[in-house]
Design a protein around this motif. Structure first.
Motif, PDB file in Angstrom:
ATOM      1  N   TYR A  33       0.844  -1.189   0.000  1.00 40.32           N
ATOM      2  CA  TYR A  33       0.000   0.000   0.000  1.00 40.32           C
ATOM      3  C   TYR A  33       0.879   1.237   0.000  1.00 40.32           C
ATOM      4  O   TYR A  33       2.061   1.180   0.329  1.00 40.32           O
ATOM      5  CB  TYR A  33      -0.960   0.030   1.208  1.00 40.32           C
ATOM      6  CG  TYR A  33      -0.278   0.311   2.530  1.00 40.32           C
ATOM      7  CD1 TYR A  33      -0.011   1.623   2.934  1.00 40.32           C
ATOM      8  CD2 TYR A  33       0.080  -0.713   3.386  1.00 40.32           C
ATOM      9  CE1 TYR A  33       0.604   1.884   4.138  1.00 40.32           C
ATOM     10  CE2 TYR A  33       0.691  -0.459   4.587  1.00 40.32           C
ATOM     11  CZ  TYR A  33       0.952   0.850   4.968  1.00 40.32           C
ATOM     12  OH  TYR A  33       1.560   1.102   6.161  1.00 40.32           O
ATOM     13  N   ALA A  34       0.304   2.347  -0.374  1.00 39.42           N
ATOM     14  CA  ALA A  34       0.935   3.660  -0.297  1.00 39.42           C
ATOM     15  C   ALA A  34      -0.169   4.628   0.101  1.00 39.42           C
ATOM     16  O   ALA A  34      -1.291   4.541  -0.407  1.00 39.42           O
ATOM     17  CB  ALA A  34       1.552   4.051  -1.621  1.00 39.42           C
ATOM     18  N   ALA A  35       0.139   5.549   1.024  1.00 39.88           N
ATOM     19  CA  ALA A  35      -0.891   6.455   1.512  1.00 39.88           C
ATOM     20  C   ALA A  35      -0.279   7.780   1.936  1.00 39.88           C
ATOM     21  O   ALA A  35       0.874   7.830   2.369  1.00 39.88           O
ATOM     22  CB  ALA A  35      -1.616   5.832   2.704  1.00 39.88           C
ATOM     23  N   ALA A  36      -1.071   8.832   1.812  1.00 44.24           N
ATOM     24  CA  ALA A  36      -0.672  10.140   2.325  1.00 44.24           C
ATOM     25  C   ALA A  36      -0.952  10.172   3.822  1.00 44.24           C
ATOM     26  O   ALA A  36      -1.920   9.585   4.295  1.00 44.24           O
ATOM     27  CB  ALA A  36      -1.456  11.238   1.613  1.00 44.24           C
TER      28      ALA A  36
ATOM     29  N   GLU B 278      -1.536  12.404   7.542  1.00 42.48           N
ATOM     30  CA  GLU B 278      -2.304  13.580   7.923  1.00 42.48           C
ATOM     31  C   GLU B 278      -1.472  14.851   7.917  1.00 42.48           C
ATOM     32  O   GLU B 278      -2.009  15.940   7.743  1.00 42.48           O
ATOM     33  CB  GLU B 278      -2.909  13.371   9.317  1.00 42.48           C
ATOM     34  CG  GLU B 278      -3.951  12.288   9.364  1.00 42.48           C
ATOM     35  CD  GLU B 278      -4.475  12.053  10.762  1.00 42.48           C
ATOM     36  OE1 GLU B 278      -3.966  12.667  11.723  1.00 42.48           O
ATOM     37  OE2 GLU B 278      -5.395  11.239  10.898  1.00 42.48           O
ATOM     38  N   ASP B 279      -0.155  14.735   8.114  1.00 41.40           N
ATOM     39  CA  ASP B 279       0.693  15.927   8.189  1.00 41.40           C
ATOM     40  C   ASP B 279       1.285  16.321   6.835  1.00 41.40           C
ATOM     41  O   ASP B 279       2.153  17.177   6.766  1.00 41.40           O
ATOM     42  CB  ASP B 279       1.796  15.723   9.211  1.00 41.40           C
ATOM     43  CG  ASP B 279       2.761  14.621   8.836  1.00 41.40           C
ATOM     44  OD1 ASP B 279       2.481  13.892   7.868  1.00 41.40           O
ATOM     45  OD2 ASP B 279       3.796  14.482   9.504  1.00 41.40           O
ATOM     46  N   GLY B 280       0.837  15.715   5.748  1.00 41.60           N
ATOM     47  CA  GLY B 280       1.305  16.080   4.422  1.00 41.60           C
ATOM     48  C   GLY B 280       2.408  15.200   3.876  1.00 41.60           C
ATOM     49  O   GLY B 280       2.841  15.397   2.749  1.00 41.60           O
ATOM     50  N   GLY B 281       2.877  14.247   4.630  1.00 42.53           N
ATOM     51  CA  GLY B 281       3.899  13.321   4.150  1.00 42.53           C
ATOM     52  C   GLY B 281       3.261  12.118   3.487  1.00 42.53           C
ATOM     53  O   GLY B 281       2.112  12.168   3.044  1.00 42.53           O
ATOM     54  N   ASN B 282       4.003  11.026   3.431  1.00 42.73           N
ATOM     55  CA  ASN B 282       3.432   9.800   2.881  1.00 42.73           C
ATOM     56  C   ASN B 282       4.130   8.591   3.486  1.00 42.73           C
ATOM     57  O   ASN B 282       5.214   8.705   4.062  1.00 42.73           O
ATOM     58  CB  ASN B 282       3.516   9.779   1.350  1.00 42.73           C
ATOM     59  CG  ASN B 282       4.937   9.870   0.850  1.00 42.73           C
ATOM     60  OD1 ASN B 282       5.769   9.034   1.177  1.00 42.73           O
ATOM     61  ND2 ASN B 282       5.234  10.882   0.059  1.00 42.73           N
ATOM     62  N   SER B 283       3.479   7.459   3.365  1.00 44.41           N
ATOM     63  CA  SER B 283       4.045   6.205   3.852  1.00 44.41           C
ATOM     64  C   SER B 283       3.670   5.094   2.881  1.00 44.41           C
ATOM     65  O   SER B 283       2.687   5.200   2.148  1.00 44.41           O
ATOM     66  CB  SER B 283       3.547   5.875   5.265  1.00 44.41           C
ATOM     67  OG  SER B 283       2.165   5.593   5.236  1.00 44.41           O
ATOM     68  N   ALA B 284       4.474   4.050   2.892  1.00 46.30           N
ATOM     69  CA  ALA B 284       4.211   2.917   2.008  1.00 46.30           C
ATOM     70  C   ALA B 284       4.762   1.654   2.657  1.00 46.30           C
ATOM     71  O   ALA B 284       5.668   1.714   3.493  1.00 46.30           O
ATOM     72  CB  ALA B 284       4.872   3.135   0.647  1.00 46.30           C
ATOM     73  N   ARG B 285       4.210   0.521   2.274  1.00 46.96           N
ATOM     74  CA  ARG B 285       4.694  -0.765   2.782  1.00 46.96           C
ATOM     75  C   ARG B 285       4.425  -1.840   1.750  1.00 46.96           C
ATOM     76  O   ARG B 285       3.413  -1.795   1.044  1.00 46.96           O
ATOM     77  CB  ARG B 285       3.987  -1.129   4.081  1.00 46.96           C
ATOM     78  CG  ARG B 285       4.487  -2.449   4.644  1.00 46.96           C
ATOM     79  CD  ARG B 285       3.955  -2.753   6.002  1.00 46.96           C
ATOM     80  NE  ARG B 285       4.455  -4.046   6.438  1.00 46.96           N
ATOM     81  CZ  ARG B 285       3.931  -4.732   7.418  1.00 46.96           C
ATOM     82  NH1 ARG B 285       2.901  -4.268   8.087  1.00 46.96           N
ATOM     83  NH2 ARG B 285       4.432  -5.888   7.763  1.00 46.96           N
ATOM     84  N   GLN B 286       5.324  -2.805   1.667  1.00 46.62           N
ATOM     85  CA  GLN B 286       5.124  -3.997   0.853  1.00 46.62           C
ATOM     86  C   GLN B 286       5.742  -5.163   1.605  1.00 46.62           C
ATOM     87  O   GLN B 286       6.735  -5.000   2.298  1.00 46.62           O
ATOM     88  CB  GLN B 286       5.723  -3.830  -0.545  1.00 46.62           C
ATOM     89  CG  GLN B 286       7.229  -3.744  -0.614  1.00 46.62           C
ATOM     90  CD  GLN B 286       7.906  -5.113  -0.691  1.00 46.62           C
ATOM     91  OE1 GLN B 286       7.311  -6.090  -1.127  1.00 46.62           O
ATOM     92  NE2 GLN B 286       9.143  -5.176  -0.245  1.00 46.62           N
TER      93      GLN B 286
END
Length: 145
Positions: A29-32, A34-42
């Motif tokens: 997944y990849a997601a924005a 709440e503070d304007g950054g982003n995160s992702a995981r596989q």
């Protein structure tokens, strides 16, 4: 009747054996944030207990952390790549830490880092909020989960 019972036993044994077979998996997944950054995981697993994957966190100030990990017969091993302030190239346990941050203002004592620098917001030049990722069991996370 006896043949029917024997047939049921064989069918039951075959179904039980099939149900206990490990199942390989994969997700991402990849997601924005709440503070304007982003995160992702596989992550993917072979169904026999071997897992590999990675996750990354990026904030709006340009700080990034990427963790690549493997869990198998040799245990859990991780490589962390970051430019977060207060980090340095250290290798505790089975973790490799590659930091491109300036470690000049950081002092280490018993495996912990401390720094006296203030976090300054790049957009306003004023002291700002610093987000710290901590596990749910960390006392600093109390009240958030």
């Amino acid at each position: 009747m006896k043949a029917f019972i024997v047939l049921c036993v064989f069918i039951g044994a075959a179904v039980a054996q099939q149900a206990s077979q490990p199942i390989p998996y994969a997700f991402n997944y990849a997601a924005a944030t709440e503070d304007g950054g982003n995160s992702a995981r596989q992550e993917s697993g072979d169904g026999a207990g071997r897992v590999s994957g990675s996750y990354s966190v990026n904030d709006i100030e340009g700080h990034a952390r990427t963790v690549e990990y493997v869990a198998d017969e040799g245990g859990f091993r991780a490589t962390i790549r970051t430019n977060e302030p207060g980090t340095a190239n250290i290798n505790p346990a089975d973790v490799t830490m590659d930091s491109s941050a300036d470690a000049g203002a950081v002092s280490y004592s018993l495996g912990t880092a401390s720094t006296s620098t203030r976090v300054i917001s790049p957009s306003t030049g004023r002291p700002g909020v610093r987000y710290v990722l901590v596990p749910v069991t960390d006392p600093r996370a109390r009240g958030y989960y």
